[in-house]
Design a protein around this motif. Sequence first.
Motif, PDB file in Angstrom:
ATOM      1  N   ARG A  53       0.848  -1.195   0.000  1.00 28.43           N
ATOM      2  CA  ARG A  53       0.000   0.000   0.000  1.00 28.43           C
ATOM      3  C   ARG A  53       0.879   1.239   0.000  1.00 28.43           C
ATOM      4  N   ALA A  54       0.467   2.188  -0.801  1.00 30.51           N
ATOM      5  CA  ALA A  54       1.223   3.444  -0.872  1.00 30.51           C
ATOM      6  C   ALA A  54       0.251   4.557  -1.220  1.00 30.51           C
ATOM      7  N   ALA A  55       0.603   5.757  -0.823  1.00 28.69           N
ATOM      8  CA  ALA A  55      -0.250   6.905  -1.115  1.00 28.69           C
ATOM      9  C   ALA A  55      -0.264   7.170  -2.612  1.00 28.69           C
ATOM     10  N   SER A  56      -1.429   7.540  -3.116  1.00 27.29           N
ATOM     11  CA  SER A  56      -1.522   7.925  -4.525  1.00 27.29           C
ATOM     12  C   SER A  56      -1.530   9.446  -4.604  1.00 27.29           C
ATOM     13  N   ASN A  57      -1.704   9.971  -5.803  1.00 28.31           N
ATOM     14  CA  ASN A  57      -1.670  11.424  -5.982  1.00 28.31           C
ATOM     15  C   ASN A  57      -2.873  12.089  -5.327  1.00 28.31           C
ATOM     16  N   GLY A  58      -2.709  12.476  -4.087  1.00 28.44           N
ATOM     17  CA  GLY A  58      -3.770  13.199  -3.401  1.00 28.44           C
ATOM     18  C   GLY A  58      -4.929  12.355  -2.954  1.00 28.44           C
ATOM     19  N   GLY A  59      -4.968  11.103  -3.340  1.00 23.79           N
ATOM     20  CA  GLY A  59      -6.083  10.245  -2.974  1.00 23.79           C
ATOM     21  C   GLY A  59      -5.726   9.354  -1.794  1.00 23.79           C
ATOM     22  N   PRO A  60      -6.607   8.442  -1.518  1.00 27.08           N
ATOM     23  CA  PRO A  60      -6.348   7.505  -0.412  1.00 27.08           C
ATOM     24  C   PRO A  60      -5.228   6.532  -0.788  1.00 27.08           C
ATOM     25  N   PRO A  61      -4.624   5.874   0.207  1.00 28.22           N
ATOM     26  CA  PRO A  61      -3.590   4.877  -0.105  1.00 28.22           C
ATOM     27  C   PRO A  61      -4.154   3.790  -1.027  1.00 28.22           C
ATOM     28  N   ARG A  62      -3.368   3.409  -1.985  1.00 28.33           N
ATOM     29  CA  ARG A  62      -3.832   2.423  -2.960  1.00 28.33           C
ATOM     30  C   ARG A  62      -3.020   1.151  -2.849  1.00 28.33           C
ATOM     31  N   LYS A  63      -3.603   0.106  -3.335  1.00 28.55           N
ATOM     32  CA  LYS A  63      -2.938  -1.197  -3.315  1.00 28.55           C
ATOM     33  C   LYS A  63      -2.186  -1.368  -4.636  1.00 28.55           C
ATOM     34  N   TYR A  64      -0.878  -1.365  -4.553  1.00 24.85           N
ATOM     35  CA  TYR A  64      -0.053  -1.488  -5.751  1.00 24.85           C
ATOM     36  C   TYR A  64       0.331  -2.945  -5.977  1.00 24.85           C
ATOM     37  N   PHE A  65       0.413  -3.296  -7.252  1.00 26.75           N
ATOM     38  CA  PHE A  65       0.775  -4.664  -7.645  1.00 26.75           C
ATOM     39  C   PHE A  65       2.089  -4.631  -8.429  1.00 26.75           C
ATOM     40  N   ARG A  66       2.893  -5.657  -8.201  1.00 33.75           N
ATOM     41  CA  ARG A  66       4.095  -5.864  -9.015  1.00 33.75           C
ATOM     42  C   ARG A  66       4.331  -7.372  -9.107  1.00 33.75           C
ATOM     43  N   PRO A  67       4.950  -7.832 -10.158  1.00 31.43           N
ATOM     44  CA  PRO A  67       5.143  -9.291 -10.293  1.00 31.43           C
ATOM     45  C   PRO A  67       6.119  -9.810  -9.240  1.00 31.43           C
ATOM     46  N   SER A  68       5.831 -10.964  -8.727  1.00 34.28           N
ATOM     47  CA  SER A  68       6.786 -11.650  -7.858  1.00 34.28           C
ATOM     48  C   SER A  68       7.801 -12.356  -8.762  1.00 34.28           C
ATOM     49  N   SER A  69       8.758 -13.024  -8.175  1.00 31.75           N
ATOM     50  CA  SER A  69       9.731 -13.749  -9.010  1.00 31.75           C
ATOM     51  C   SER A  69       9.008 -14.847  -9.810  1.00 31.75           C
ATOM     52  N   ALA A  70       8.044 -15.505  -9.162  1.00 31.00           N
ATOM     53  CA  ALA A  70       7.257 -16.513  -9.892  1.00 31.00           C
ATOM     54  C   ALA A  70       6.438 -15.853 -10.992  1.00 31.00           C
ATOM     55  N   GLY A  71       5.952 -14.648 -10.719  1.00 32.54           N
ATOM     56  CA  GLY A  71       5.179 -13.925 -11.716  1.00 32.54           C
ATOM     57  C   GLY A  71       6.023 -13.550 -12.924  1.00 32.54           C
ATOM     58  N   ARG A  72       7.261 -13.170 -12.681  1.00 34.00           N
ATOM     59  CA  ARG A  72       8.149 -12.823 -13.807  1.00 34.00           C
ATOM     60  C   ARG A  72       8.442 -14.060 -14.659  1.00 34.00           C
ATOM     61  N   MET A  73       8.609 -15.185 -13.965  1.00 30.64           N
ATOM     62  CA  MET A  73       8.849 -16.425 -14.712  1.00 30.64           C
ATOM     63  C   MET A  73       7.617 -16.792 -15.536  1.00 30.64           C
ATOM     64  N   ALA A  74       6.444 -16.647 -14.912  1.00 25.88           N
ATOM     65  CA  ALA A  74       5.192 -16.945 -15.628  1.00 25.88           C
ATOM     66  C   ALA A  74       5.032 -16.003 -16.821  1.00 25.88           C
ATOM     67  N   LEU A  75       5.435 -14.749 -16.638  1.00 26.73           N
ATOM     68  CA  LEU A  75       5.340 -13.780 -17.733  1.00 26.73           C
ATOM     69  C   LEU A  75       6.245 -14.188 -18.893  1.00 26.73           C
ATOM     70  N   ALA A  76       7.487 -14.565 -18.571  1.00 27.80           N
ATOM     71  CA  ALA A  76       8.421 -14.959 -19.621  1.00 27.80           C
ATOM     72  C   ALA A  76       7.907 -16.188 -20.377  1.00 27.80           C
ATOM     73  N   LEU A  77       7.432 -17.179 -19.638  1.00 28.22           N
ATOM     74  CA  LEU A  77       6.911 -18.387 -20.289  1.00 28.22           C
ATOM     75  C   LEU A  77       5.682 -18.065 -21.124  1.00 28.22           C
ATOM     76  N   GLY A  78       4.804 -17.241 -20.568  1.00 23.78           N
ATOM     77  CA  GLY A  78       3.569 -16.894 -21.267  1.00 23.78           C
ATOM     78  C   GLY A  78       3.834 -16.124 -22.543  1.00 23.78           C
ATOM     79  N   VAL A  79       4.767 -15.188 -22.488  1.00 27.60           N
ATOM     80  CA  VAL A  79       5.093 -14.402 -23.689  1.00 27.60           C
ATOM     81  C   VAL A  79       5.698 -15.309 -24.755  1.00 27.60           C
ATOM     82  N   SER A  80       6.523 -16.243 -24.317  1.00 26.12           N
ATOM     83  CA  SER A  80       7.117 -17.181 -25.269  1.00 26.12           C
ATOM     84  C   SER A  80       6.035 -18.016 -25.957  1.00 26.12           C
ATOM     85  N   GLU A  81       5.089 -18.503 -25.151  1.00 29.27           N
ATOM     86  CA  GLU A  81       3.983 -19.294 -25.724  1.00 29.27           C
ATOM     87  C   GLU A  81       3.134 -18.445 -26.656  1.00 29.27           C
TER      88      GLU A  81
END
Lengths: 122, 182
Positions: free
Chosen positions: A73-101
């Motif tokens: 969670r982090a503050a957004s531009n003047g708004g309430p704190p927002r829930k930010y998403f980023r890929p985990s290491s497993a997510g990056r691996m899934a992304l690489a495999l998925g893009v290849s497929e």
Amino acid sequence: MRATLWRMAVERRTELLRGVLDLCLLAIMDEVPAYGYEMTKRLRERGLASVGEGSIYPLLGRLERDGLVETYRAASNGGPPRKYFRPSSAGRMALALGVSEWRAARDAVDAVLAPVKVEVAP
Amino acid sequence: MSDFVEQCRREWRRLGVPDPLAEEMAADLTADLAEAETEGVSAEELLGRSAFDPCSFARSWADERGVIPEPPSRGTRRIPLVLVAFTALAAIALVFASLALATGQPTVSVAAVKTTRSHLPSPPPGFFVRPGGGPHSRQVLLHTSASAPVEWILLLLAIIALSFAAWLWFSWGRSRPPSAPA
């Protein structure tokens, strides 16, 4: 007939997008971590104005459940704190495999469809 | 849009989503919808067709996120053994009392009659003569169950117990949480 064909085209686009929307979201948040609406905006900027019949929220929930994303969670531009998403290491691996497929499938389909001459009446 | 979020809240509550998670999702959704509205983006653009079906949207989101509690499986939701034993005992008592009343066995009312052998009439139907009462006496056991109060009391108690058991089963069945929709 024309309406039917149009509906079929929309449905096909929805089905195609459904299969790769998770990759698109992982790719978007891999560039810069983002919260829900921010991801929708970024997809729209790249031509994906509609994400089909549903929304990205259930998909983000699934990615979170499967451990493919990390959240904070982090503050957004003047708004309430927002829930930010980023890929985990497993997510990056899934992304690489998925893009290849995706690329392999896209190339194979292109090889079949390339000879087809497309003429769409205005 | 607050109505949309409120309907989502209600659906999450119905599904048993833990309150902190439901509040978190509601807060995120509220913030996103507010920001979209500020930028002139409609709820339909943000949520797709889900904008017209908040319950389905809420259920789908919670389900995909895995925050809907699993309904208890048959293995974990065991039938209480005490209830089974109680019902079985009541049923056995009912059967026993019914059979005893129907057949007259065992009898509990005894009538003793002293008389001489020469003047002893033949026992009427429904009576039998037990030997060993002496040369001039016979013990006549009443063969009918109509005068057997123990059987009737047992039957009454068995019926009451079975009724109570039925109520317990009904209460137990109603206490089971509903299974999650697909």
